[in-house]
Design a protein around this motif. Sequence first.
Motif, PDB file in Angstrom:
ATOM      1  N   VAL A  90       0.539  -1.399  -0.153  1.00 49.98           N
ATOM      2  CA  VAL A  90       0.012   0.144   0.120  1.00 49.98           C
ATOM      3  C   VAL A  90       0.618   1.335   0.007  1.00 49.98           C
ATOM      4  N   ASP A  91       0.712   1.843  -0.551  1.00 44.43           N
ATOM      5  CA  ASP A  91       1.205   3.832  -1.165  1.00 44.43           C
ATOM      6  C   ASP A  91       0.653   4.517   0.063  1.00 44.43           C
ATOM      7  N   ALA A  92       1.192   4.701   1.182  1.00 46.39           N
ATOM      8  CA  ALA A  92       1.123   5.750   2.081  1.00 46.39           C
ATOM      9  C   ALA A  92       0.381   6.987   1.082  1.00 46.39           C
ATOM     10  N   ASP A  93       0.999   7.230   0.171  1.00 45.53           N
ATOM     11  CA  ASP A  93       0.702   8.523  -0.276  1.00 45.53           C
ATOM     12  C   ASP A  93      -0.491   8.764  -1.279  1.00 45.53           C
ATOM     13  N   SER A  94      -1.281   7.280  -2.037  1.00 47.28           N
ATOM     14  CA  SER A  94      -2.118   7.128  -2.579  1.00 47.28           C
ATOM     15  C   SER A  94      -3.306   8.182  -2.711  1.00 47.28           C
ATOM     16  N   TRP A  95      -4.337   7.592  -3.353  1.00 52.90           N
ATOM     17  CA  TRP A  95      -5.647   8.113  -3.252  1.00 52.90           C
ATOM     18  C   TRP A  95      -6.123   7.721  -1.966  1.00 52.90           C
ATOM     19  N   TYR A  96      -6.516   6.005  -1.687  1.00 52.09           N
ATOM     20  CA  TYR A  96      -6.438   5.227  -1.026  1.00 52.09           C
ATOM     21  C   TYR A  96      -5.748   5.000   0.006  1.00 52.09           C
ATOM     22  N   GLY A  97      -4.407   5.050   0.188  1.00 52.64           N
ATOM     23  CA  GLY A  97      -4.028   5.076   1.203  1.00 52.64           C
ATOM     24  C   GLY A  97      -4.061   5.727   2.921  1.00 52.64           C
ATOM     25  N   GLU A  98      -4.958   6.619   3.192  1.00 52.16           N
ATOM     26  CA  GLU A  98      -4.823   6.787   4.719  1.00 52.16           C
ATOM     27  C   GLU A  98      -6.287   6.474   5.145  1.00 52.16           C
ATOM     28  N   ALA A  99      -7.282   6.122   4.103  1.00 49.78           N
ATOM     29  CA  ALA A  99      -8.307   4.962   4.080  1.00 49.78           C
ATOM     30  C   ALA A  99      -7.255   3.772   5.058  1.00 49.78           C
ATOM     31  N   VAL A 100      -6.985   2.975   4.157  1.00 50.73           N
ATOM     32  CA  VAL A 100      -6.016   1.698   4.592  1.00 50.73           C
ATOM     33  C   VAL A 100      -5.221   1.543   5.776  1.00 50.73           C
ATOM     34  N   ARG A 101      -4.993   2.954   6.206  1.00 50.41           N
ATOM     35  CA  ARG A 101      -4.185   3.270   7.498  1.00 50.41           C
ATOM     36  C   ARG A 101      -4.947   3.519   9.016  1.00 50.41           C
ATOM     37  N   TRP A 102      -5.989   3.944   8.453  1.00 43.40           N
ATOM     38  CA  TRP A 102      -7.637   4.426   8.992  1.00 43.40           C
ATOM     39  C   TRP A 102      -8.380   2.794   9.713  1.00 43.40           C
ATOM     40  N   ALA A 103      -8.236   1.995   8.371  1.00 46.83           N
ATOM     41  CA  ALA A 103      -8.947   1.276   8.388  1.00 46.83           C
ATOM     42  C   ALA A 103      -8.125  -0.156   9.411  1.00 46.83           C
ATOM     43  N   ALA A 104      -6.555  -0.070   8.955  1.00 44.94           N
ATOM     44  CA  ALA A 104      -6.551  -1.381   9.516  1.00 44.94           C
ATOM     45  C   ALA A 104      -5.496  -1.462  10.995  1.00 44.94           C
ATOM     46  N   SER A 105      -5.677   0.065  11.307  1.00 45.55           N
ATOM     47  CA  SER A 105      -5.037   0.510  12.800  1.00 45.55           C
ATOM     48  C   SER A 105      -6.676   0.413  13.383  1.00 45.55           C
ATOM     49  N   GLU A 106      -7.540   0.324  13.213  1.00 40.32           N
ATOM     50  CA  GLU A 106      -9.012   0.406  13.956  1.00 40.32           C
ATOM     51  C   GLU A 106      -9.579  -1.511  13.942  1.00 40.32           C
ATOM     52  N   GLY A 107      -8.325  -2.202  13.406  1.00 42.05           N
ATOM     53  CA  GLY A 107      -8.955  -3.741  13.328  1.00 42.05           C
ATOM     54  C   GLY A 107     -10.025  -4.302  11.913  1.00 42.05           C
ATOM     55  N   ILE A 108     -10.534  -2.420  11.346  1.00 39.66           N
ATOM     56  CA  ILE A 108     -11.498  -3.369  10.231  1.00 39.66           C
ATOM     57  C   ILE A 108     -11.763  -4.015   8.979  1.00 39.66           C
ATOM     58  N   VAL A 109      -9.768  -4.027   8.730  1.00 41.04           N
ATOM     59  CA  VAL A 109      -9.093  -4.825   7.445  1.00 41.04           C
ATOM     60  C   VAL A 109      -7.209  -5.043   8.405  1.00 41.04           C
ATOM     61  N   THR A 110      -7.750  -6.751   8.452  1.00 41.20           N
ATOM     62  CA  THR A 110      -6.274  -6.970   8.604  1.00 41.20           C
ATOM     63  C   THR A 110      -5.117  -7.629   7.684  1.00 41.20           C
ATOM     64  N   GLY A 111      -5.800  -7.866   5.957  1.00 46.56           N
ATOM     65  CA  GLY A 111      -4.539  -8.235   5.506  1.00 46.56           C
ATOM     66  C   GLY A 111      -4.867  -9.079   5.350  1.00 46.56           C
ATOM     67  N   TYR A 112      -3.816  -9.645   4.310  1.00 45.45           N
ATOM     68  CA  TYR A 112      -4.057 -11.284   4.051  1.00 45.45           C
ATOM     69  C   TYR A 112      -2.229 -12.235   4.541  1.00 45.45           C
ATOM     70  N   GLY A 113      -1.872 -10.847   5.852  1.00 48.54           N
ATOM     71  CA  GLY A 113      -0.406 -11.840   6.238  1.00 48.54           C
ATOM     72  C   GLY A 113       0.636 -11.291   4.814  1.00 48.54           C
TER      73      GLY A 113
END
Length: 207
Positions: A90-113
């Motif tokens: 995930v590119d932190a500077d992409s259009w979705y970067g901040e969204a994924v950062r937030w979602a991961a920080s709150e446990g809403i997404v966990t990724g594949y490993g």
Amino acid sequence: VTVSASFRAAGSAGDCPRDERCPLSRFTDADLSSWYHDGAHYCLEHGLMIGVSSTLFLPEGTTTRAQIATLLWRLEGSPVVSCSMKFEDVDADSWYGEAVRWAASEGIVTGYGGNRFGPDDLITREQMAVMLYRYAQYKDYDVTAGADLSGYADADAVSGWALAGMQWANAEGLVTGTSGTTLTPGGSATRAQAAVMLMRFCENTAR
């Protein structure tokens, strides 16, 4: 913590005259009499979704994991968090970067490993159900409902990690069958389907 009253406000999509005043009318590929009208209208009106261009909504277009994370991030008010990015793809500077950062920080997404999120992967119906389920938990909504999925011939295809989320989403009417006997948990969710799921979540679950 509750979703803003503006997202719970009922009536605008259902009462739409379905003419040039409808926010969906500017898209040449949208059918204002379709089953997805209310969901698409709702998401456009509240700024949760935009078109793929100024004239195309692409209702049958595919939806990625990054896009769904971004929809929930917008629903939450586009918060900015200070956590480091945990996913290497995930590119932190992409259009979705901040969204994924937030979602991961709150446990809403966990990724594949392996520090992978798969932002461009098509989201499956069970993945979207789990994201909505975890977001509901994050908001302290009642997530005790759980449907019996045994009536679906493909209920055994639901992944173990997704079972609770799918049972809840089905009970809430967010993820229904693709037919009277199939749930298709591994099937992809179109933009139209995602819009309807999100509207149902805002109007029925966020209370």
